[in-house]
Design a protein around this motif. Sequence first.
Motif, PDB file in Angstrom:
ATOM      1  N   UNK A 154       0.813  -1.215   0.000  1.00 59.78           N
ATOM      2  CA  UNK A 154       0.000   0.000   0.000  1.00 59.78           C
ATOM      3  C   UNK A 154       0.849   1.269   0.000  1.00 59.78           C
ATOM      4  N   UNK A 155       2.145   1.141   0.200  1.00 60.87           N
ATOM      5  CA  UNK A 155       3.027   2.298   0.098  1.00 60.87           C
ATOM      6  C   UNK A 155       3.188   2.749  -1.352  1.00 60.87           C
ATOM      7  N   UNK A 156       2.946   1.836  -2.284  1.00 63.70           N
ATOM      8  CA  UNK A 156       3.049   2.171  -3.693  1.00 63.70           C
ATOM      9  C   UNK A 156       1.727   2.666  -4.238  1.00 63.70           C
ATOM     10  N   UNK A 157       1.765   3.182  -5.453  1.00 58.06           N
ATOM     11  CA  UNK A 157       0.560   3.619  -6.139  1.00 58.06           C
ATOM     12  C   UNK A 157       0.257   2.668  -7.291  1.00 58.06           C
ATOM     13  N   UNK A 158      -0.936   2.790  -7.857  1.00 58.69           N
ATOM     14  CA  UNK A 158      -1.315   2.068  -9.068  1.00 58.69           C
ATOM     15  C   UNK A 158      -1.640   3.095 -10.140  1.00 58.69           C
ATOM     16  N   UNK A 159      -1.934   2.630 -11.335  1.00 61.30           N
ATOM     17  CA  UNK A 159      -2.107   3.544 -12.467  1.00 61.30           C
ATOM     18  C   UNK A 159      -3.223   4.559 -12.236  1.00 61.30           C
ATOM     19  N   UNK A 160      -4.282   4.176 -11.525  1.00 60.36           N
ATOM     20  CA  UNK A 160      -5.376   5.115 -11.256  1.00 60.36           C
ATOM     21  C   UNK A 160      -4.897   6.349 -10.500  1.00 60.36           C
ATOM     22  N   UNK A 171      12.057  10.673  -8.513  1.00 61.56           N
ATOM     23  CA  UNK A 171      12.414   9.335  -8.980  1.00 61.56           C
ATOM     24  C   UNK A 171      11.251   8.391  -8.730  1.00 61.56           C
ATOM     25  N   UNK A 172      11.123   7.389  -9.580  1.00 61.17           N
ATOM     26  CA  UNK A 172      10.049   6.412  -9.428  1.00 61.17           C
ATOM     27  C   UNK A 172      10.546   5.046  -9.868  1.00 61.17           C
ATOM     28  N   UNK A 173      10.095   4.024  -9.170  1.00 63.79           N
ATOM     29  CA  UNK A 173      10.319   2.642  -9.576  1.00 63.79           C
ATOM     30  C   UNK A 173       8.990   2.100 -10.082  1.00 63.79           C
ATOM     31  N   UNK A 174       8.982   1.596 -11.290  1.00 60.92           N
ATOM     32  CA  UNK A 174       7.786   0.992 -11.872  1.00 60.92           C
ATOM     33  C   UNK A 174       7.976  -0.514 -11.894  1.00 60.92           C
ATOM     34  N   UNK A 175       7.027  -1.217 -11.308  1.00 62.56           N
ATOM     35  CA  UNK A 175       7.073  -2.679 -11.266  1.00 62.56           C
ATOM     36  C   UNK A 175       6.107  -3.221 -12.305  1.00 62.56           C
ATOM     37  N   UNK A 176       6.624  -3.991 -13.264  1.00 59.16           N
ATOM     38  CA  UNK A 176       5.782  -4.583 -14.291  1.00 59.16           C
ATOM     39  C   UNK A 176       6.396  -4.407 -15.658  1.00 59.16           C
ATOM     40  N   UNK A 297       6.836   4.389  -5.795  1.00 60.92           N
ATOM     41  CA  UNK A 297       6.791   3.088  -6.451  1.00 60.92           C
ATOM     42  C   UNK A 297       5.427   2.927  -7.099  1.00 60.92           C
ATOM     43  N   UNK A 298       5.425   2.581  -8.369  1.00 58.77           N
ATOM     44  CA  UNK A 298       4.188   2.345  -9.114  1.00 58.77           C
ATOM     45  C   UNK A 298       4.071   0.870  -9.437  1.00 58.77           C
TER      46      UNK A 298
END
Length: 492
Positions: A154-160, A171-176, A297-298
């Motif tokens: 829950x510390x990360x965000x999602x695309x919405x 800076x951002x880390x994108x997972x996927x 983090x996304x």
Amino acid sequence: MSTYDYDLFVIGGGSGGVRAARVAAGDAGARVALAEEDRYGGTCVIRGCVPKKLMVFASEFTDAAEVGKAYGWNMTSGTFDWHSFRDHLNTELDRLEGVYRSLLKNSGVDTFDARAKLKDAHTVELSNGETKTAKTILVATGGRPVRPDLPNADLGIVSDDIFHLETLPKSILIIGGGYIACEFACILHGLGVEVTQYYRGAQILRGFDDEARGLIAEAMRDRGIELHTGTNIVQMALDGQVYTSSGPTASDAALGASAQQQDLMSNDDTAPEASPGRGGPIWVKATNGRERVFDMVLFATGRNPNTDDMGFEELGIEVGRRGEVVVDAFSKTAVDSVYAIGDVTNRVNLTPVAIREGMAFVETVFKDNPTAVDHDLIPSAIFTQPEMGTVGMSEEAARDQEEIEVYCTSFRPMRTAFAGKPDRVLMKLVVSVATRKVLGCHIVAPNAGEMIQLAGIAIKMGATKEDFDRTVAVHPTMSEEIVTMKTPMRTA
């Protein structure tokens, strides 16, 4: 006189549900109602295709000054004003939502700003306490992004969440590694964010043509995106804190003590709460053992259909492993009066497909014209930089089916080559040796989405390689290469 309140009740106000509702009411004269618990327009208009594409446009101005100089323009690079863009974006989304509401109203559709669920085969129960009956119920509730099953996810965000950020992170880390992850990696990089992307697979964009996705990966790295394949995260936490059985404690500067790292991701209830993306810098540990700190983090790790607490199981409507509503070729569920279209069925999760399914539903149910949806040879685009446009089979899928010829060329496009940039594009046709039909077309280039739409018409019609060869090229364009490749690069 009907014993039902409505002929049709639609649950979900996205593109598919709205289209089905207004066409059933306007063209077929049905008494129609629609319930939407959030905003009208659904994922595509409010939190997907439309705002994402506007962000793509915004991100593409990054190179304008550099390219312009090669063409004689004295231009300087400016700075990107996220707040100005975001406010303008929200104004546009409000306008589009108003258009959707007006379309329904002008078609005579009754609307309810409430959550709806099935009470029985002909009754929906609204979150405002009302119940409504209908001869037919159409479920068009779409899907939602999901977080991985990882402590502190829950510390990360999602695309919405992207469209509602107060500020852009440094800076951002994108997972996927799917199209959503790759699109936002390119967008955010273009807006000035330092982007790192982790994907557990061997190559991004799984399921698409290998050669095309390889070129996109190479281009992303060349632009400065730090892309790591074969990599995932195993731990994450707020920077400067570790979670132990006795609660949060301060870590050393590197958060590096191995004993602390083992305790870091416990599910202890004493861990501090944080809103998605607003908890401060986030420490992550990757599967390769590397530890990093990012501002954000996304998670772009998949989407699931919105079928929770809808009353499906109690009614005998089959739901699949990922929560998708199981339907037949005519979008009908196991209950004769209940149909489902769009992402909630997890067939082909694209907005134009949901709209087509909605139109086919109206033909079947209200116009006495049973119409199955054709999910074959659907063109699509991935709005990375450069874009990918694709229709039909990849080289890998086609060669597993039959003997093929592959026509392919990669080159530096005139516009950016003149400016000395290393950008490359790809044009590719996969052709059946037996029938000569073009089985697949794959384009990696600026505006590939615009090109693939027209190529999709030809391929859907069954065009052969010789049909392409007979077509005169439009010169000088990138797309002319599609009709000038005469010799196969290889057979398989």
